[in-house]
Design a protein around this motif. Sequence first.
Motif, PDB file in Angstrom:
ATOM      1  N   UNK A  37       2.070  -1.061  -4.637  1.00 46.57           N
ATOM      2  CA  UNK A  37       2.732  -1.707  -5.847  1.00 46.57           C
ATOM      3  C   UNK A  37       2.131  -3.241  -5.601  1.00 46.57           C
ATOM      4  N   UNK A  38       1.644  -3.536  -6.868  1.00 48.65           N
ATOM      5  CA  UNK A  38       1.209  -4.980  -7.072  1.00 48.65           C
ATOM      6  C   UNK A  38       1.767  -5.515  -8.103  1.00 48.65           C
ATOM      7  N   UNK A  39       1.511  -6.978  -8.491  1.00 46.81           N
ATOM      8  CA  UNK A  39       2.011  -7.644  -9.355  1.00 46.81           C
ATOM      9  C   UNK A  39       2.447  -9.000  -9.229  1.00 46.81           C
ATOM     10  N   UNK A  40       2.338  -9.758 -10.231  1.00 50.43           N
ATOM     11  CA  UNK A  40       2.842 -11.401 -10.082  1.00 50.43           C
ATOM     12  C   UNK A  40       4.413 -11.412  -9.520  1.00 50.43           C
ATOM     13  N   UNK A  41       4.584 -12.454  -8.929  1.00 50.34           N
ATOM     14  CA  UNK A  41       5.975 -12.777  -8.642  1.00 50.34           C
ATOM     15  C   UNK A  41       6.825 -12.677  -9.937  1.00 50.34           C
ATOM     16  N   UNK A  42       8.149 -11.790  -9.423  1.00 46.12           N
ATOM     17  CA  UNK A  42       9.031 -11.532 -10.313  1.00 46.12           C
ATOM     18  C   UNK A  42       8.720 -10.248 -11.486  1.00 46.12           C
ATOM     19  N   UNK A  43       7.821  -9.596 -11.002  1.00 47.80           N
ATOM     20  CA  UNK A  43       7.329  -8.426 -12.092  1.00 47.80           C
ATOM     21  C   UNK A  43       8.273  -7.464 -11.908  1.00 47.80           C
ATOM     22  N   UNK A  44       9.028  -7.246 -10.910  1.00 47.31           N
ATOM     23  CA  UNK A  44      10.233  -6.257 -10.567  1.00 47.31           C
ATOM     24  C   UNK A  44       9.694  -5.428  -9.505  1.00 47.31           C
ATOM     25  N   UNK A  45       8.699  -5.500  -8.582  1.00 44.65           N
ATOM     26  CA  UNK A  45       8.311  -4.724  -7.634  1.00 44.65           C
ATOM     27  C   UNK A  45       9.526  -4.355  -6.451  1.00 44.65           C
ATOM     28  N   UNK A  46      10.164  -5.253  -6.099  1.00 46.24           N
ATOM     29  CA  UNK A  46      11.142  -4.938  -5.130  1.00 46.24           C
ATOM     30  C   UNK A  46      12.262  -4.235  -5.754  1.00 46.24           C
ATOM     31  N   UNK A  47      12.554  -4.526  -7.068  1.00 43.86           N
ATOM     32  CA  UNK A  47      13.493  -3.658  -7.812  1.00 43.86           C
ATOM     33  C   UNK A  47      13.288  -2.392  -8.018  1.00 43.86           C
ATOM     34  N   UNK A 209      -5.210   1.501  -0.227  1.00 42.07           N
ATOM     35  CA  UNK A 209      -4.394   2.547  -1.007  1.00 42.07           C
ATOM     36  C   UNK A 209      -5.111   3.683  -1.774  1.00 42.07           C
ATOM     37  N   UNK A 210      -4.587   4.862  -2.084  1.00 40.81           N
ATOM     38  CA  UNK A 210      -5.301   6.076  -2.712  1.00 40.81           C
ATOM     39  C   UNK A 210      -4.937   5.846  -4.254  1.00 40.81           C
ATOM     40  N   UNK A 211      -3.743   4.937  -4.436  1.00 41.89           N
ATOM     41  CA  UNK A 211      -3.158   5.024  -5.926  1.00 41.89           C
ATOM     42  C   UNK A 211      -2.732   3.276  -5.945  1.00 41.89           C
ATOM     43  N   UNK A 212      -2.944   2.805  -6.854  1.00 43.07           N
ATOM     44  CA  UNK A 212      -2.176   1.431  -7.399  1.00 43.07           C
ATOM     45  C   UNK A 212      -1.365   1.463  -8.266  1.00 43.07           C
ATOM     46  N   UNK A 213      -0.333   0.706  -8.394  1.00 47.79           N
ATOM     47  CA  UNK A 213       0.521   0.694  -9.507  1.00 47.79           C
ATOM     48  C   UNK A 213       0.642  -0.829  -9.784  1.00 47.79           C
ATOM     49  N   UNK A 214       0.374  -1.097 -10.970  1.00 47.89           N
ATOM     50  CA  UNK A 214       0.553  -2.497 -11.269  1.00 47.89           C
ATOM     51  C   UNK A 214       1.625  -2.918 -12.139  1.00 47.89           C
ATOM     52  N   UNK A 215       2.526  -3.822 -11.871  1.00 50.23           N
ATOM     53  CA  UNK A 215       3.760  -4.034 -12.634  1.00 50.23           C
ATOM     54  C   UNK A 215       3.493  -5.472 -13.166  1.00 50.23           C
ATOM     55  N   UNK A 216       4.163  -5.848 -14.378  1.00 51.69           N
ATOM     56  CA  UNK A 216       4.207  -7.114 -14.951  1.00 51.69           C
ATOM     57  C   UNK A 216       5.613  -6.970 -15.904  1.00 51.69           C
ATOM     58  N   UNK A 221       2.303  -1.286 -15.799  1.00 53.53           N
ATOM     59  CA  UNK A 221       1.118  -1.586 -16.740  1.00 53.53           C
ATOM     60  C   UNK A 221      -0.179  -0.886 -16.287  1.00 53.53           C
ATOM     61  N   UNK A 222      -0.148  -0.204 -15.189  1.00 46.33           N
ATOM     62  CA  UNK A 222      -1.529   0.229 -14.777  1.00 46.33           C
ATOM     63  C   UNK A 222      -1.016   1.216 -13.593  1.00 46.33           C
ATOM     64  N   UNK A 223      -1.617   2.446 -13.344  1.00 41.31           N
ATOM     65  CA  UNK A 223      -1.420   3.451 -12.467  1.00 41.31           C
ATOM     66  C   UNK A 223      -2.842   4.045 -12.237  1.00 41.31           C
ATOM     67  N   UNK A 224      -3.273   4.013 -11.427  1.00 43.08           N
ATOM     68  CA  UNK A 224      -4.615   4.672 -11.133  1.00 43.08           C
ATOM     69  C   UNK A 224      -5.199   4.523  -9.644  1.00 43.08           C
ATOM     70  N   UNK A 225      -6.474   4.893  -9.542  1.00 43.38           N
ATOM     71  CA  UNK A 225      -7.096   4.555  -8.222  1.00 43.38           C
ATOM     72  C   UNK A 225      -7.349   3.112  -8.310  1.00 43.38           C
ATOM     73  N   UNK A 226      -7.675   2.422  -7.185  1.00 45.60           N
ATOM     74  CA  UNK A 226      -7.811   1.106  -6.896  1.00 45.60           C
ATOM     75  C   UNK A 226      -8.866   0.373  -8.045  1.00 45.60           C
ATOM     76  N   UNK A 227      -9.924   1.080  -8.193  1.00 45.87           N
ATOM     77  CA  UNK A 227     -11.156   0.814  -9.134  1.00 45.87           C
ATOM     78  C   UNK A 227     -10.509   0.504 -10.513  1.00 45.87           C
ATOM     79  N   UNK A 228      -9.864   1.638 -10.800  1.00 44.81           N
ATOM     80  CA  UNK A 228      -9.073   1.621 -12.299  1.00 44.81           C
ATOM     81  C   UNK A 228      -7.870   0.569 -12.447  1.00 44.81           C
ATOM     82  N   UNK A 229      -6.916   0.643 -11.493  1.00 43.79           N
ATOM     83  CA  UNK A 229      -5.876  -0.207 -11.549  1.00 43.79           C
ATOM     84  C   UNK A 229      -6.252  -1.616 -11.363  1.00 43.79           C
TER      85      UNK A 229
END
Lengths: 260, 331
Positions: A37-47, A209-216, A221-229
């Motif tokens: 689960x990735x994203x810039x600071x304050x994107x809501x990852x911990x939440x 990771x098998x899957x990467x979730x990107x938050x903003x 905002x993105x959900x897929x394989x590392x290459x896609x996300x």
Amino acid sequence: MSNQALLTANHLDVTLSGRAVLHDVSLSLQPRHLVALVGPNGAGKTTLLRALAGLLPSSGSVHVDGEALASLSLRERAKRFGYLPQGHVVHWPLDVKDVVALGRYPHGATDPGRLSPADEAAVLRAMQATDVMPFAARRVTELSGGERSRVALARVLAVEAPIVLADEPTASLDPRHQIDVMKKLRDVADSGVLVIVVTHDLGLAARFADTVLVMSDGRLVAHGSPADALSNAIMADVFRISAYRAYYQSETVILPWAGI
Amino acid sequence: MIATTIALAVLVALLALGSLGTGPVKLSPVTVLDALFGGGSDVQQTIVREIRLPRAILGLAIGAILGLSGAALQGLLRNPLASPSLFGAPQSAAFGAVLMIALGWADVRSWALPVAGITMAFTSVFVLLSIAGRSAGLLLLILAGLAISSLAGAATSLVMNLSANPFAALEIAFWLLGSLEDRSFRHVTLALPFITAGAILLMSQRSAFRALSLGEETAQSLGVNVGRLRLLVIVGVALGVGGAVAVTGTIGFIGLIAPHLMRPLIGHDPTRLLVPSALTGSALLLAADIAVRIIPSTTDIKVGVLTSIIGVPFFLYLIVRERRALGGGVA
């Protein structure tokens, strides 16, 4: 590999002191997956992590293996999630084994001095999987940062939950220990567990990771394989960086390169 | 740990015997035991069973609930400087009781005293935890505690100031100093139910304190209902401390000291510390109450004064030890 979803979230919204920190997040994740689960600071990852574990009030619904989280007691929830918080502090100088044994708390083992054989075995397995055995009898306060992170992980594994949520488990660790922790989490996922890891290290995310979730801004905002996300477009849009990409020993390498 | 607990229990039993034997008429432990179980002369029986037994029971029970409350608050807040007296709980309970006396709503042996004491103790701890918030830092807790105990002290002074009768004010002032002297079984029946209820409540939550060592969020992820735990601990401490203060006045610092004395022997596990801290509290208060009867002086020294005289330097020592945390690491 089963295609049955283990953890699903539908339209999760979280508002903290009047501010929407999580906005309409839906996802569906399978066991035996390591999800970054990735994203810039304050994107809501911990939440998002807390909302999934039911640690803060949210609207929308979370289901674990088809069961609604809201219908489960606190203890039943605790059996389904191993939660590794950021910083993983221990406020008192407890013995390492007692800390790991707290992982059996949801199973009713409230006294680490008198564990049932089943609980004892689970604690032992967790300590072996994380190489904590050599300092099992020492106090957590006497350990180095790397050792302490392994103890925290052992405590989470001792729950033997189907889902592990880890909030920046590699933060403040040296590179060797970062790789160590990610490898251990990879092993945990391979043993059949769904592991969700919050991280700022896109390189580690891409590699393990098998899957990467990107938050903003509270959205997924993105959900897929590392290459896609972690495509060039997302890197530019969400992280405002360009990245160097390569393959090394048949694994994807992503190296954040420059701000744009 | 079990050996230490047994040793402490034996120590408490010996001190209780000592408490029954100490006073204007000195009695040997054998005579005390004899009189306690119906032997000896009538005078000896009266002294032991009616004059000194209530005092010993109160010393034992109040010391225990103070030690237990201190250990529970330190466990709840993961903070070695937490204790009922630093949070202004006894001072607030005393204000409640004094108000009852001054308003003429209660003599010193009525149920109104413990009820008023418990209500005020609950209010003080509740307000303190609300001010200090969820992740209470050391400095914030101590400052808020200082403010609340000062307010309770000021309110008590106001009541005495406004009291119509100077003798009543003097009586209140002496009562406030904290004493186990001249207490009867009426006082025991007044305090013991509340102390017992508070102790049961605190002990029922014991295993949660260990889980809280990992922080509130992690404890919750392990199945601990942290909000409910906080409320139950506040109620437990208020019941125990309020009930105790209502019959003895303020006796401070036992809750702060007892867990610290036990950590070198038992370790830092907040759950394992509870029972030994309660026993240590009993031993401290019984010993202090024996000491005030032995120390030669023209006026008798009140036990609450003695515990503070010993407790405050200990508190200073703890502040020195924790000064890095208090000074934010700058010192």
